[in-house]
Design a protein around this motif. Structure first.
Motif, PDB file in Angstrom:
ATOM      1  N   THR A 153      82.952  71.340 117.948  1.00 21.34           N
ATOM      2  CA  THR A 153      83.402  72.497 117.190  1.00 21.34           C
ATOM      3  C   THR A 153      83.029  73.760 117.979  1.00 21.34           C
ATOM      4  N   PRO A 154      83.637  74.895 117.678  1.00 22.97           N
ATOM      5  CA  PRO A 154      83.243  76.135 118.355  1.00 22.97           C
ATOM      6  C   PRO A 154      81.752  76.430 118.192  1.00 22.97           C
ATOM      7  N   GLU A 155      81.193  76.130 117.021  1.00 20.96           N
ATOM      8  CA  GLU A 155      79.775  76.393 116.787  1.00 20.96           C
ATOM      9  C   GLU A 155      78.902  75.507 117.676  1.00 20.96           C
ATOM     10  N   GLN A 156      79.289  74.259 117.841  1.00 20.20           N
ATOM     11  CA  GLN A 156      78.517  73.353 118.691  1.00 20.20           C
ATOM     12  C   GLN A 156      78.597  73.753 120.166  1.00 20.20           C
ATOM     13  N   VAL A 157      79.738  74.226 120.581  1.00 23.34           N
ATOM     14  CA  VAL A 157      79.873  74.732 121.954  1.00 23.34           C
ATOM     15  C   VAL A 157      78.890  75.871 122.178  1.00 23.34           C
ATOM     16  N   ASP A 158      78.835  76.792 121.238  1.00 23.49           N
ATOM     17  CA  ASP A 158      77.921  77.924 121.375  1.00 23.49           C
ATOM     18  C   ASP A 158      76.462  77.463 121.387  1.00 23.49           C
ATOM     19  N   GLU A 159      76.133  76.466 120.569  1.00 21.40           N
ATOM     20  CA  GLU A 159      74.767  75.942 120.543  1.00 21.40           C
ATOM     21  C   GLU A 159      74.385  75.348 121.892  1.00 21.40           C
ATOM     22  N   LEU A 160      75.274  74.555 122.473  1.00 23.06           N
ATOM     23  CA  LEU A 160      74.987  73.921 123.762  1.00 23.06           C
ATOM     24  C   LEU A 160      74.844  74.968 124.862  1.00 23.06           C
ATOM     25  N   ALA A 161      75.695  75.973 124.827  1.00 25.59           N
ATOM     26  CA  ALA A 161      75.580  77.045 125.819  1.00 25.59           C
ATOM     27  C   ALA A 161      74.236  77.753 125.681  1.00 25.59           C
ATOM     28  N   ALA A 162      73.802  77.986 124.439  1.00 23.36           N
ATOM     29  CA  ALA A 162      72.515  78.643 124.214  1.00 23.36           C
ATOM     30  C   ALA A 162      71.343  77.769 124.666  1.00 23.36           C
ATOM     31  N   MET A 163      71.499  76.453 124.625  1.00 19.03           N
ATOM     32  CA  MET A 163      70.451  75.539 125.102  1.00 19.03           C
ATOM     33  C   MET A 163      70.315  75.555 126.622  1.00 19.03           C
ATOM     34  N   GLY A 164      71.305  76.129 127.298  1.00 24.72           N
ATOM     35  CA  GLY A 164      71.260  76.165 128.745  1.00 24.72           C
ATOM     36  C   GLY A 164      71.997  75.022 129.421  1.00 24.72           C
ATOM     37  N   VAL A 165      72.929  74.384 128.684  1.00 27.68           N
ATOM     38  CA  VAL A 165      73.728  73.320 129.292  1.00 27.68           C
ATOM     39  C   VAL A 165      74.576  73.916 130.417  1.00 27.68           C
ATOM     40  N   HIS A 166      74.455  73.332 131.591  1.00 30.31           N
ATOM     41  CA  HIS A 166      75.104  73.861 132.796  1.00 30.31           C
ATOM     42  C   HIS A 166      76.581  73.479 132.862  1.00 30.31           C
ATOM     43  N   ARG A 167      76.873  72.239 132.454  1.00 32.79           N
ATOM     44  CA  ARG A 167      78.230  71.713 132.617  1.00 32.79           C
ATOM     45  C   ARG A 167      78.489  70.734 131.480  1.00 32.79           C
ATOM     46  N   TYR A 168      79.699  70.759 130.945  1.00 32.18           N
ATOM     47  CA  TYR A 168      80.050  69.836 129.864  1.00 32.18           C
ATOM     48  C   TYR A 168      81.139  68.891 130.339  1.00 32.18           C
ATOM     49  N   ASN A 169      80.896  67.590 130.127  1.00 32.76           N
ATOM     50  CA  ASN A 169      81.881  66.578 130.497  1.00 32.76           C
ATOM     51  C   ASN A 169      82.652  66.104 129.274  1.00 32.76           C
ATOM     52  N   HIS A 170      83.954  66.124 129.394  1.00 31.32           N
ATOM     53  CA  HIS A 170      84.818  65.529 128.369  1.00 31.32           C
ATOM     54  C   HIS A 170      86.085  65.091 129.089  1.00 31.32           C
ATOM     55  N   ASN A 171      86.198  63.815 129.344  1.00 30.30           N
ATOM     56  CA  ASN A 171      87.315  63.320 130.148  1.00 30.30           C
ATOM     57  C   ASN A 171      88.611  63.258 129.345  1.00 30.30           C
ATOM     58  N   LEU A 172      89.699  63.651 129.981  1.00 29.58           N
ATOM     59  CA  LEU A 172      91.019  63.431 129.398  1.00 29.58           C
ATOM     60  C   LEU A 172      91.436  61.973 129.554  1.00 29.58           C
ATOM     61  N   GLU A 173      90.763  61.245 130.447  1.00 32.24           N
ATOM     62  CA  GLU A 173      90.873  59.802 130.670  1.00 32.24           C
ATOM     63  C   GLU A 173      92.115  59.367 131.435  1.00 32.24           C
ATOM     64  N   THR A 174      93.285  59.907 131.063  1.00 29.34           N
ATOM     65  CA  THR A 174      94.521  59.453 131.699  1.00 29.34           C
ATOM     66  C   THR A 174      95.609  60.487 131.447  1.00 29.34           C
ATOM     67  N   ALA A 175      96.793  60.236 131.966  1.00 34.39           N
ATOM     68  CA  ALA A 175      97.914  61.156 131.751  1.00 34.39           C
ATOM     69  C   ALA A 175      98.239  61.262 130.257  1.00 34.39           C
ATOM     70  N   ARG A 176      98.712  62.421 129.878  1.00 35.21           N
ATOM     71  CA  ARG A 176      99.033  62.632 128.461  1.00 35.21           C
ATOM     72  C   ARG A 176     100.054  61.604 127.966  1.00 35.21           C
ATOM     73  N   SER A 177     101.007  61.244 128.818  1.00 33.20           N
ATOM     74  CA  SER A 177     102.046  60.303 128.391  1.00 33.20           C
ATOM     75  C   SER A 177     101.505  58.892 128.189  1.00 33.20           C
ATOM     76  N   HIS A 178     100.384  58.567 128.823  1.00 34.82           N
ATOM     77  CA  HIS A 178      99.807  57.223 128.721  1.00 34.82           C
ATOM     78  C   HIS A 178      98.687  57.149 127.683  1.00 34.82           C
ATOM     79  N   PHE A 179      98.187  58.301 127.249  1.00 35.67           N
ATOM     80  CA  PHE A 179      97.000  58.347 126.389  1.00 35.67           C
ATOM     81  C   PHE A 179      97.147  57.508 125.110  1.00 35.67           C
ATOM     82  N   PRO A 180      98.300  57.516 124.421  1.00 32.57           N
ATOM     83  CA  PRO A 180      98.399  56.706 123.192  1.00 32.57           C
ATOM     84  C   PRO A 180      98.251  55.214 123.433  1.00 32.57           C
ATOM     85  N   ASN A 181      98.421  54.759 124.671  1.00 30.95           N
ATOM     86  CA  ASN A 181      98.203  53.350 124.999  1.00 30.95           C
ATOM     87  C   ASN A 181      96.723  53.043 125.244  1.00 30.95           C
TER      88      ASN A 181
END
Length: 335
Positions: A153-181
């Motif tokens: 959520t936007p609030e959680q993003v702000d919390e992590l930034a305030a904690m000093g998180v340097h980088r956030y990982n969230h993979n898209l995993e694959t092409a958008r057209s293949h994602f539902p598979n």
């Protein structure tokens, strides 16, 4: 190989190496369709691009699972889903164990330590555990801290930034057209929205995916272009390591030559991005492939084990970097 088939290499040399402009989706597809006899010059060009636009340093990272298993999502590659009959069971790691893992990671020369949780998104308990872990690590270890906690959520993003998180990982995993598979319990767009929030909050964006999940070469090119449009600071490239009990458990690992073609193609699409060897490279490429990848566009590695699978010993990767005369990026250069 015909002159026409070689043409994309000439184009890439001029456009990417000369101008620093990444390949388009159509151009990436041309690279992925190159025959095997073009693989060596392709890897050499990708290495030249990496050296010119990123430099010789290699960024080393370790990862740790804070909350393992029991995830409510159905990512078909993942043995941590609570919906599949896999051997992974739910478990939490305590704060002292997090600190010790960070210390051991720092001893390898790593500059990045990523705290990962198998969740759709963090609840209040998880956010509190992350906050306590980060504070304890910062008291004892000089290392950048990254997190991968699912959709935010936007609030959680702000919390992590305030904690000093340097980088956030969230993979898209694959092409958008293949994602539902690959995933049906949430959408590609939901993941994209978390990445937008992370970028807007000033944290670095880490976003990649897994190759070898039944996608076509056209979808592989689509994925590279979609990542390029996101302009992430880091792209981790994983290769499917089929996990027993998951819907993808019976897929064959990606052919090593196709994997190396993809490494080079993603480098040519993302000339200035940290391109990291991640999970599955051991089963897909082996020791020789690891060397070829580092000489074919890769400029970062995860050392040690992954979340539910074994990796190469950290010492093996560090020794290989020394043998290849690739310096480990210093902490001051990653901040």
């Amino acid at each position: 190989m015909t002159t026409t088939q070689f043409a994309i290499l000439d184009t890439a040399r001029s456009q990417v190496l000369g101008e620093g402009v990444g390949l388009t989706e159509a151009q990436v597809l041309d690279v992925l369709r190159l025959p095997d006899e073009a693989l060596e010059p392709l890897l050499e060009l990708a290495h030249e691009v990496r050296m010119r636009w990123c430099g010789p340093e290699v960024e080393v990272e370790g990862i740790i699972s804070l909350k393992t298993g029991g995830c409510p999502e159905d990512c078909h590659f993942c043995s941590q889903s609570g919906l599949f009959d896999s051997p992974v069971r739910s478990a939490w790691l305590d704060v002292p164990s997090l600190v010790e893992a960070a210390k051991q990671t720092a001893k390898t020369g790593a500059t990045e330590f990523c705290i990962v949780a198998a969740v759709r998104g963090p609840n209040e308990r998880l956010m509190a555990q992350v906050a306590a872990g980060i504070a304890a690590i910062k008291d004892e270890v000089d290392i950048n801290i990254a997190c991968s906690l699912g959709m935010l959520t936007p609030e959680q993003v702000d919390e992590l930034a305030a904690m000093g998180v340097h980088r956030y990982n969230h993979n898209l995993e694959t092409a958008r057209s293949h994602f539902p598979n690959v995933v049906t319990t949430h959408t590609w767009q939901e993941r994209w929205e978390t990445l937008r929030l992370v970028r807007d909050a000033g944290m670095e964006v880490c976003c990649g995916g897994i190759l070898g999940m039944g996608e076509t070469v056209e979808q592989r090119a689509e994925f590279a272009a979609q990542l390029a449009a996101l302009t992430p600071d880091e792209v981790p490239l994983n290769f499917l390591n089929p996990r027993p009990g998951t819907p993808f458990g019976d897929l064959e690992p990606l052919d090593a030559r196709d994997a190396l073609r993809a490494v080079a193609a993603f480098r040519l699409a993302l000339p200035r991005t940290v391109l990291r060897f991640a999970g599955g490279r051991e089963i897909t490429l082996g020791d020789l492939g690891a060397r070829q990848g580092l000489l074919g566009g890769i400029n970062a590695v995860i050392v040690g084990n992954y979340l539910t699978t074994l990796g190469r010993p950290a010492e093996s990767d560090i020794d290989l970097l020394g043998e290849l005369q690739m310096p480990i990026k210093a902490l001051s250069e990653t901040i």
